[in-house]
Design a protein around this motif. Sequence first.
Motif, mmCIF file in Angstrom:
data_model
loop_
_atom_site.group_PDB
_atom_site.id
_atom_site.type_symbol
_atom_site.label_atom_id
_atom_site.label_comp_id
_atom_site.label_asym_id
_atom_site.label_seq_id
_atom_site.Cartn_x
_atom_site.Cartn_y
_atom_site.Cartn_z
ATOM 1 N N TRP A 143 4.127 17.772 5.087
ATOM 2 C CA TRP A 143 3.136 17.608 6.156
ATOM 3 C C TRP A 143 2.711 18.913 6.816
ATOM 4 N N GLU B 114 -1.040 10.393 7.786
ATOM 5 C CA GLU B 114 -1.491 11.668 8.344
ATOM 6 C C GLU B 114 -0.389 12.407 9.092
ATOM 7 N N LYS C 30 3.732 1.412 11.057
ATOM 8 C CA LYS C 30 2.504 2.131 10.704
ATOM 9 C C LYS C 30 1.444 1.966 11.783
ATOM 10 N N HIS D 160 3.505 10.233 2.116
ATOM 11 C CA HIS D 160 2.539 11.338 2.110
ATOM 12 C C HIS D 160 1.435 11.054 1.106
ATOM 13 N N ASN D 161 1.814 10.624 -0.077
ATOM 14 C CA ASN D 161 0.826 10.333 -1.120
ATOM 15 C C ASN D 161 -0.036 9.124 -0.760
ATOM 16 N N GLU D 162 0.502 8.236 0.062
ATOM 17 C CA GLU D 162 -0.241 7.065 0.516
ATOM 18 C C GLU D 162 -1.281 7.437 1.567
ATOM 19 N N GLY D 163 -1.195 8.659 2.093
ATOM 20 C CA GLY D 163 -2.181 9.118 3.052
ATOM 21 C C GLY D 163 -1.752 9.087 4.502
#
Length: 126
Positions: free
Chosen positions: A69, A42, A7, A37-40
């Motif tokens: 995305w 980008e 990450k 995706h739901n965790e943010g």
Amino acid sequence: MKYTVDKHDIYTVLRIDEPQINSLNAPQLKSELVFFHNEGVEHMVLDMEQIEYVDSSGLSAILTGHRLWRDGGLFVLCNANHAAVQRLIEISKLDKILIIIPTLDEAIDYVMMEQLEKDFASEEEE
């Protein structure tokens, strides 16, 4: 499914540490992509260096990432270098819609440049 996650501020690298994306592990890949995706996250880079084979379930999981995305972020495949994987992507015409970059370093550079352009365009609008 075995994988590693790296990450960063604006992107995440998901490296599949298995030789195949198939009907046995594709559902978990889809779930993980939805989670990130739901965790943010980008921008997502899917590192396929270890992948030697992808079946239709695997293609479906990859397309799930693309759909998640496509509105505002990037979903990039990299290291899809195995001949069978490249052939399947070409036959299914996914090379026309997916962002496929030869190496991880180039994929990261691509994401960074796209983010810079996005940031620059938003500054011009202000």
